[in-house]
Scaffold this motif. Structure first.
Motif, short mmCIF file in Angstrom:
data_model
loop_
_atom_site.label_atom_id
_atom_site.label_comp_id
_atom_site.label_asym_id
_atom_site.label_seq_id
_atom_site.Cartn_x
_atom_site.Cartn_y
_atom_site.Cartn_z
N ARG A 28 0.76 -1.22 -0.05
CA ARG A 28 -0.21 -0.08 -0.03
C ARG A 28 0.98 1.34 -0.01
N ASN A 29 2.17 1.11 0.10
CA ASN A 29 3.07 2.23 0.24
C ASN A 29 3.00 3.03 1.17
N LEU A 30 2.72 2.35 2.29
CA LEU A 30 2.56 3.02 3.65
C LEU A 30 3.59 3.29 4.60
N ALA A 31 3.68 4.53 5.02
CA ALA A 31 4.80 4.85 6.18
C ALA A 31 4.29 4.67 7.34
N LEU A 32 4.87 3.27 8.19
CA LEU A 32 4.50 2.84 9.43
C LEU A 32 5.58 3.11 10.47
N ASP A 33 4.99 3.54 11.65
CA ASP A 33 6.26 3.46 12.66
C ASP A 33 5.38 2.96 13.87
N VAL A 34 6.36 1.74 14.04
CA VAL A 34 5.87 0.69 14.82
C VAL A 34 6.62 0.59 16.30
N THR A 35 6.03 0.74 17.35
CA THR A 35 6.93 0.49 18.61
C THR A 35 6.16 -0.71 19.30
N VAL A 36 7.08 -1.68 19.64
CA VAL A 36 6.77 -2.83 20.63
C VAL A 36 7.21 -2.95 21.97
N PHE A 37 6.28 -3.14 22.63
CA PHE A 37 6.54 -3.10 24.16
C PHE A 37 6.54 -4.07 24.83
N ASP A 38 7.72 -4.49 25.33
CA ASP A 38 7.94 -6.03 26.16
C ASP A 38 9.23 -6.00 26.92
N PRO A 39 8.91 -6.17 28.33
CA PRO A 39 10.33 -6.14 29.06
C PRO A 39 11.30 -7.48 28.71
N ARG A 40 10.93 -8.22 27.92
CA ARG A 40 11.50 -9.39 27.46
C ARG A 40 12.35 -9.34 26.29
N ASP A 41 13.06 -10.23 25.71
CA ASP A 41 13.84 -10.18 24.51
C ASP A 41 12.62 -10.26 23.27
N PRO A 42 12.89 -9.65 22.16
CA PRO A 42 11.81 -9.61 21.31
C PRO A 42 11.72 -11.06 20.57
N ALA A 43 10.56 -11.36 20.18
CA ALA A 43 10.23 -12.83 19.60
C ALA A 43 9.76 -13.89 20.21
N LEU A 106 12.49 -4.92 6.34
CA LEU A 106 11.76 -3.81 6.56
C LEU A 106 11.74 -2.79 5.16
N PRO A 107 10.81 -2.52 4.63
CA PRO A 107 11.02 -1.42 3.71
C PRO A 107 11.45 0.02 4.21
N GLU A 108 11.85 0.96 3.15
CA GLU A 108 12.32 2.14 3.79
C GLU A 108 11.44 2.99 4.84
N GLU A 666 10.05 4.10 -6.23
CA GLU A 666 10.95 3.36 -5.57
C GLU A 666 10.39 2.22 -4.52
N ASN A 667 9.33 2.49 -3.99
CA ASN A 667 8.55 1.46 -3.32
C ASN A 667 8.37 0.13 -4.30
N PHE A 668 7.87 0.53 -5.36
CA PHE A 668 7.77 -0.71 -6.19
C PHE A 668 9.10 -1.42 -6.88
N GLN A 669 10.07 -0.64 -6.71
CA GLN A 669 11.13 -1.31 -7.30
C GLN A 669 11.88 -2.13 -5.97
N GLU A 670 11.64 -1.29 -4.96
CA GLU A 670 12.16 -2.08 -3.66
C GLU A 670 11.35 -3.59 -3.46
N THR A 671 10.09 -3.30 -3.51
CA THR A 671 9.10 -4.51 -3.31
C THR A 671 9.42 -5.86 -4.53
N ARG A 672 9.58 -5.36 -5.67
CA ARG A 672 9.78 -6.28 -6.76
C ARG A 672 11.21 -6.99 -6.51
N ARG A 673 12.16 -6.15 -6.08
CA ARG A 673 13.46 -6.92 -5.70
C ARG A 673 13.13 -7.78 -4.44
N ALA A 674 12.65 -7.49 -3.36
CA ALA A 674 12.13 -8.38 -2.25
C ALA A 674 11.49 -9.55 -2.84
N MET A 675 10.50 -9.45 -3.67
CA MET A 675 9.74 -10.52 -4.00
C MET A 675 10.56 -11.53 -4.96
#
Length: 863
Positions: A28-43, A106-108, A666-675
């Protein structure tokens, strides 16, 4: 806009959510800023810490553990000794690896930040656009005086002391092994060899005096076939309890009822029997529940049906520990260290091994949202911007297993909702590439044109041609160079464009006898026509001679043929140069400059060298400078030999841009390369790589591009020699001049469920020599657009499997229906005609052009 998202919890389900957001961000060519909250190691969450003992095993097979980075078996590598029930610590390593891979992919326009703290109040998240609660099991209440199984210090238990364990499920096994195997004990040939550091006794106690059962072994092929009719019965609405009993009876080979699932207080005896024969009635019930679980989850989730106590009764039989763990428990039982009771025994230490039940836990974040089982929609939404994807919503939603990604699509649906709310609202390709539209494109009556001329119909407006010519001419004037334009007729056959170029005082480049004949008939004078065809018959050359058109001679041999036809007439030529292959890619067009210099070192009877010509690939200014440098060298040689060339023609390749948004490209080209790299799911038909496409966004273009060329030493060389620069743009000259309308003929699914939208046109009517048309189509609904969102491939009329109009998926946010019209803007340059075919005896698309009154009528090419 940057969408801010808070994810509470950084376990496996948070990882899944982040992977899905990565897909949405690109698609969707969306700019996302994600914050993950957890006192433990991620994943890893609370269950898969990488530093825990290896005797703690998961109760699912390693092949079923999958993330966006692949499977656990893939991670372990070819040749690794694969344990079907791997240690939790190994799963944690894989999840940690998967988290790092997610960050790498992660996309740019997307960021992920992990904050090591616990969120205790939803008010702490008030500044985020979206909130996702992915906390898994709620925090269990610890009865007073008990040790916690994971956070408590078990080292306070001295060797020989008595221990009681509250609970006899999976966590109980972790505790027992921590106090035995974890203290130096060994299991040898299903016998326990003590270390002397163990407790004197370990007694697990439960309400019923029963314990969790061994996990039934996987289905055989024959059993899988046996269960297939029962899956269909669940889907068809049959009574679930009756189906489970019938399926269990088939597996056990004897009648089975739900009474067989009642807890067995002879724990050791039940363990031995189930290991010896894991199709006994209780195990058959557990296996039937486990294998029919996906269909049950699909049917009853989201409050569609109430199962009462059925999950509590059958899950201990279905999702228990692997046989290896039960064998260890039996060995400990046989040594007298371990027993299971129905009442709490007297003991020096008591350990809590009961996890919080599903549903909303006291003091949890979900408790701030409601009481009882949390009720959500299919995207996990509890309120306008808060979603929950953990066990707080069970049993309203079944199947919230920490590692499973197959039971339901709540997390992908949540990510798609983010895309729908914050992404493009109009029809778009995946990823979006929004075309630049001319104001006139909203004027035609698409429905009326299709009703009159059939589908598809090519709608043309030559007005932008003059603007595009003027831009190039003006760039030449600023540089002191006379620029003349010759419209590359092969880009579009419609005569309205020939008329526009002629009216502007410029010329036409023709590539066939019919093109030349038609251009002459429209009144374009021969002196403004250049014949650049790769193949030129004598008839073709005769016509050019008769009307004084300049011939781009491709070789000395072709020049000799032309001279033989002159018979007292004068042929005007522009020898075609093939630039040095050490500097530019080898070309089939033209001769090397030195060849022409030698061949034309004297006058040729009947031949006038009017200029020089080049046919170049691509759009680079540097390549044109190289070719122009060679041309200037040859001009000097020809003038020394007595010739008087007036121009250098650099052919086509004048760049244009279909898109205004560089970020989308630029997003299309990055997504195509990732695919292509396997880092993004395919968004094209059969994962086509789209590695040969026009640069739909580029800079500089047209006038600015030409200004850069003419400012170079080679460009100024034209001015110094008094030479004109001729250009043969097709695509760039027709920028903004056309749109294709096609009617939706059907909406259906391929045999595997892939959505398709059929258009009354064929793929050759929107195709050039590159892989695809990369501008988002427009949707003109026949009535209100109120359907469900659909992502589908556009297919055409030819009877072949790969009859694709566009190779990208197209998203219709409000659906699409038969009779709607899909429009393809800015397609006048090459897309309409360069490859069009009338296969199947389907007529070619008709071309209608805007007339002086502002209406549209059939172009003369079709009349």
């Amino acid at each position: 806009m940057t969408v801010t998202i808070a994810i509470v919890g950084a376990g496996p389900r948070a990882l899944w959510a982040l992977e899905e957001l990565t897909v949405m961000s690109r698609e969707r060519n969306l700019a996302l800023d994600v914050t993950v909250f957890d006192p433990r190691d991620p994943a890893v969450g609370s269950a898969y810490a990488t530093d825990q003992p290896t005797h703690r095993l998961v109760n699912v097979t390693s092949s079923a553990i999958r993330t966006g980075a692949g499977t656990l078996d893939d991670y372990r590598g070819e040749g690794a000794e694969l344990d079907p029930f791997p240690p939790r610590a190994l799963v944690g390593e894989f999840l940690t690896h998967s988290w790092r891979e997610m960050l790498r992919k992660l996309p740019e326009q997307m960021t992920v930040t992990h904050e090591r703290r616990r969120i205790t109040d939803l008010a702490e998240l008030s500044g985020f656009n979206e909130i996702l609660l992915a906390t898994g099991h709620q925090q269990a209440e610890l009865p007073e005086g008990m040790l916690d199984v994971y956070d408590g210090d078990l080292s306070v238990i001295a060797p020989g002391e008595s221990v009681a364990i509250r609970g006899a499920a999976l966590t109980f096994i972790d505790v027992v092994l921590a106090l035995t195997l974890g203290r130096g004990g060994r299991f040898v040939d299903q016998t326990y060899v003590p270390s002397g550091e163990e407790p004197g006794s370990i007694t697990a106690y439960t309400r019923t005096g029963a314990a969790i059962q061994v996990k039934p072994s996987p289905l055989t092929d024959e059993e899988r076939a046996q269960l297939e009719p029962f899956r269909e019965q669940i889907r068809g609405g049959a009574e679930i309890r009756e189906v489970l009993c019938a399926a269990s009876s088939a597996l056990a080979g004897q009648p089975v009822t739900l009474a067989d699932a009642e807890p067995d207080t002879d724990v050791a005896g039940g363990w031995r029997a189930s290991i010896a024969e894991d199709r006994r009635p209780p195990q058959a019930l557990g296996l039937a529940w486990r294998e029919l679980y996906p269909q049950i989850v699909e049917r009853v989730s989201f409050g569609r049906e109430d199962l009462d106590e059925l999950p509590r009764l059958l899950e201990p039989l279905a999702f228990g520990p692997p046989p290896a763990q039960i064998r260890r428990m039996l060995a400990l039982h046989d040594t007298g260290i371990l027993r299971v009771a129905g009442e709490r025994p007297e003991a020096q230490h008591t350990i809590n091994a009961v996890l919080a039940p599903a549903g909303i836990g006291p003091g949890s974040l979900e408790a701030q949202l409601g009481e009882g089982a949390l009720q959500t929609d299919e995207a996990g939404m509890v309120s306008d911007n808060i979603a929950s994807v953990g066990r707080a919503s069970e049993p309203y939603i079944l199947g919230h297993d920490t590692l499973s990604r197959t039971m339901h699509g709540v997390i992908p649906a949540w990510a798609r909702r983010i895309g729908a709310v914050y992404g493009p609202k109009q029809v778009h390709g995946v990823p979006p590439l929004t075309g630049r539209l001319e104001s006139w494109m909203s004027e035609p009556d698409a429905r009326g044109l299709i009703d009159t001329y059939s589908s598809p119909v090519n709608v043309l407006n030559s007005a932008p041609v003059t603007r595009n010519i003027d831009e190039l001419v003006a760039a030449g004037e600023r540089a002191g160079v006379d620029v003349r334009i010759h419209f590359a007729r092969k880009a579009n056959k419609a005569l309205t464009f020939v008329d526009a170029v002629n009216a502007a005082g410029h010329g036409v480049d023709v590539a066939s006898y019919r093109e030349l004949s038609q251009v002459i008939d429209t009144g374009v004078p021969g002196e403004r026509i250049i014949v650049s065809a790769a193949i030129k018959t004598d008839e073709f050359l005769e016509l050019a001679l008769a009307h004084g058109a300049t011939v781009s001679v491709d070789s000395v041999g072709e020049l000799e043929r032309l001279q033989a036809l002159t018979r007292g007439r004068q042929a005007l030529i522009a020898p075609r140069i093939a630039p040095d292959p050490a500097k530019l890619p080898p070309t089939r067009f033209g001769e090397r400059s030195a060849v022409w210099a030698e061949a034309l070192n004297h006058a040729w009877e009947g031949i006038t060298v009017r200029g020089l010509h080049a046919h170049l690939h691509g759009y680079a200014v540097a390549d044109r400078r190289t070719a122009l440098g060679e041309a200037l060298w040859l001009v000097d040689k020809l003038r020394q030999a007595g010739h008087a060339p007036e121009f250098v023609d650099l052919g086509g390749g004048v760049p244009m841009s279909y898109l205004d948004n560089a970020g989308q490209w630029e997003n299309f080209q990055e997504t195509r390369r990732a695919m292509v790299a396997g880092d993004h799911p395919p968004f094209t038909w059969k994962a086509h790589p789209l590695d040969t496409v026009y640069p739909f966004h580029q800079a500089p273009v047209r006038g600015d591009w030409l200004a850069e060329l003419l400012a170079s030493d080679e460009g100024q060389g034209l001015k110094e020699r008094g030479l004109r620069l001729h250009l043969e743009p097709g695509r760039s000259l027709l920028d903004g001049c056309g749109i294709i309308y096609a009617e939706v003929a059907f909406v259906k699914k391929r045999s595997d469920g892939l959505p398709l939208v059929g258009l009354a046109m064929n793929r050759t009517q929107l195709r050039t020599t590159s892989d695809d048309y990369l501008v988002d189509p427009l949707h003109l609904p026949a009535g209100p657009a109120e359907g469900e969102e659909l992502e589908a491939y556009l297919v055409g009329a030819y009877c072949i499997e790969d009859e694709l109009i566009m190779r990208r998926r197209i998203r219709f946010p409000n659906g699409v229906k038969v009779g709607d019209i899909v429009a393809f803007p800015n397609t006048a340059g090459y897309f309409m005609h360069i490859l069009e075919s009338a296969s199947h005896q389907i007529p070619l698309a008709l071309n209608v052009a805007r007339n002086a009154d502002g209406g549209f009528e059939l172009d003369r090419i079709d009349s």
